[in-house]
Design a protein around this motif. Sequence first.
Motif, PDB file in Angstrom:
ATOM      1  N   ALA A 252     -11.915 -10.852  -4.112  1.00  0.00           N
ATOM      2  CA  ALA A 252     -11.664 -10.431  -5.563  1.00  0.00           C
ATOM      3  C   ALA A 252     -12.848 -10.368  -6.455  1.00  0.00           C
ATOM      4  CB  ALA A 252     -10.879 -11.581  -6.238  1.00  0.00           C
ATOM      5  N   PRO A 256     -14.048  -2.922  -7.930  1.00  0.00           N
ATOM      6  CA  PRO A 256     -12.884  -2.083  -7.771  1.00  0.00           C
ATOM      7  C   PRO A 256     -12.721  -0.877  -6.911  1.00  0.00           C
ATOM      8  CG  PRO A 256     -13.062  -2.905 -10.211  1.00  0.00           C
ATOM      9  CD  PRO A 256     -14.352  -3.215  -9.263  1.00  0.00           C
ATOM     10  N   ILE A 259     -12.716  -2.320  -3.240  1.00  0.00           N
ATOM     11  CA  ILE A 259     -11.580  -2.730  -2.928  1.00  0.00           C
ATOM     12  C   ILE A 259     -10.602  -1.573  -2.472  1.00  0.00           C
ATOM     13  CG2 ILE A 259      -9.354  -4.012  -3.842  1.00  0.00           C
ATOM     14  CD1 ILE A 259     -11.351  -5.683  -5.404  1.00  0.00           C
ATOM     15  N   CYS A 263      -8.823  -0.897   1.036  1.00  0.00           N
ATOM     16  CA  CYS A 263      -7.248  -0.618   1.360  1.00  0.00           C
ATOM     17  C   CYS A 263      -6.736   0.624   1.841  1.00  0.00           C
ATOM     18  CB  CYS A 263      -6.630  -0.908  -0.083  1.00  0.00           C
ATOM     19  SG  CYS A 263      -6.584  -2.567  -0.591  1.00  0.00           S
ATOM     20  N   VAL A 273      -5.853 -12.075  -0.827  1.00  0.00           N
ATOM     21  CA  VAL A 273      -7.088 -11.955  -1.565  1.00  0.00           C
ATOM     22  C   VAL A 273      -7.545 -13.188  -2.047  1.00  0.00           C
ATOM     23  CG1 VAL A 273      -7.720 -11.120  -3.996  1.00  0.00           C
ATOM     24  CG2 VAL A 273      -5.757 -10.151  -2.903  1.00  0.00           C
ATOM     25  N   ILE A 285      -2.220  -8.766  -2.105  1.00  0.00           N
ATOM     26  CA  ILE A 285      -2.210  -7.550  -2.775  1.00  0.00           C
ATOM     27  C   ILE A 285      -1.360  -6.317  -1.875  1.00  0.00           C
ATOM     28  CG2 ILE A 285      -4.450  -6.598  -1.852  1.00  0.00           C
ATOM     29  CD1 ILE A 285      -3.046  -5.983  -5.205  1.00  0.00           C
ATOM     30  N   LEU A 290      -1.281  -1.810  -5.729  1.00  0.00           N
ATOM     31  CA  LEU A 290      -3.055  -1.556  -6.115  1.00  0.00           C
ATOM     32  C   LEU A 290      -2.762  -0.037  -6.748  1.00  0.00           C
ATOM     33  CD1 LEU A 290      -5.895  -2.620  -6.277  1.00  0.00           C
ATOM     34  CD2 LEU A 290      -5.950  -1.735  -3.931  1.00  0.00           C
ATOM     35  N   LEU A 313      -7.962  -7.503 -10.196  1.00  0.00           N
ATOM     36  CA  LEU A 313      -7.219  -7.674  -8.954  1.00  0.00           C
ATOM     37  C   LEU A 313      -6.163  -8.738  -9.015  1.00  0.00           C
ATOM     38  CD1 LEU A 313      -6.851  -6.369  -6.180  1.00  0.00           C
ATOM     39  CD2 LEU A 313      -8.529  -7.809  -5.421  1.00  0.00           C
ATOM     40  N   THR A 316      -2.734  -7.968 -10.393  1.00  0.00           N
ATOM     41  CA  THR A 316      -1.689  -7.141  -9.688  1.00  0.00           C
ATOM     42  C   THR A 316      -1.344  -7.912  -8.516  1.00  0.00           C
ATOM     43  OG1 THR A 316      -3.187  -5.351 -10.330  1.00  0.00           O
ATOM     44  CG2 THR A 316      -1.802  -4.662  -8.682  1.00  0.00           C
TER      45      THR A 316
END
Length: 460
Positions: A252, A256, A259, A263, A273, A285, A290, A313, A316
Amino acid sequence: MIARASAPITHCMGYTVIETAEDAAELAATTPLDSAFWISAGTILGLLVLSGFFSGSETALTAASRGKLRTKAGKGDRGAARALKITEDNERLIGSVLLGNNLVNILAASLATAMFTRAFGESGVALATLVMTLLVLIFAEVLPKTYAITKPEEAAAGVARPIGLVVTIFAPVVSAVRLFVRLVLRVFGVKTDPDSHILAVREEIAGALQLGHSEGVVEKEDRDRILGALDLSDRTVEEIMLHRSGIEMVDANDDPGKILNQCLESNHTRLPVFKDDPENIIGVIHAKDLFRAMYSRVSQADATLESLKNFDLAATAKEPYFVPETTSLDDQMREFLRRHAHFALVVDEYGSLQGLITLEDILEEIVGEIADEFDADEEPEIAKSEDGQYLIDGAMTIRDLNRATDWTLPDDEANTVAGLVIHEAQMIPTVGQVFSFHGFRFEVMGREANRITSLKIRPL
């Protein structure tokens, strides 16, 4: 001493006149096939019919499939419904049938012995034994049992009403016999449970599948699917979970953009996470969630990519779902369906993360490996070498290996093939070491740190 001569037997107008007891005995000896003979013969014939009825009923009621009887009963067949009811207590049913069968057989043999002795003298005993043995064997045992085993459900439905009456009549005697038998067995240290069944339904199904497969009636894949479903209640989450060393996680605290890239490149749609420590799981997540959240932020009129820097994060991610490692697969599958979930994190009794399990993992235990476009390039866990030996991934479960090869390696002490080798060797083997146990030869082909990565196996 004066000997008295018996008066001669005289005949008058077609009738025989008997004047003394000696005359009666003499007449009986000279006319064996009288009315008493035929009455005895008719009685014996009736007893043989009863004996055949009891023998055929016993075979029909014990051989009939309760599943088929239940289907017939559901369609309104009263005979099948009665057969289901009286077979609920097999011990009482068999006791009543055996009691009736032995009664008529012993009575028939006694009458036959008396009848043949009267007709043929002392040689009648041997003759009665021979004749009754043949009659009982053919007409009271083989013939009715052959018919009953040919059409067990129809025969069981037909005899259910009279056998139910017999069971009711003989119930007190059978109960006394059952009590006496249990007392005798207890003297010899044998304890019986009146509520137990000789074979559980699951074991009966498994045995029928194995027999059908050996006879070529049931395909291996069909057998494995059904047995896999039956075994779910006996297996735990710990046996099939993905170990924590193989879990892909999202930090986390990462940027971003990193991340998002992780993904996008991942083969998985759901990722745990963590924050600060991999043991500190704060959520799970989903890739779609996301992407929606990030797109919603950057799609605003005055938004830029810089607005993602403050992306939260944790807001979400969904709440993580933890399950104990001792949960049975059957219970876990039901819980997945109840919660409309597909993903759970597995913890031990101290709350430490041990692995993760998905609904797909449980389904694969029933239908076999489910491969998608992301799994197509993965190397197979088992391959056959040119010399006929099997190259096995050390992380392959023993159950999967047994299903693929029809072997019977034990999985009581270890879940994976590598774990079985380590357990039996009582050490962490080095590359090239060879072991022989459970009728197989194991050769270690690869090792990373303290983990066996590949083995070569062949039956001895």
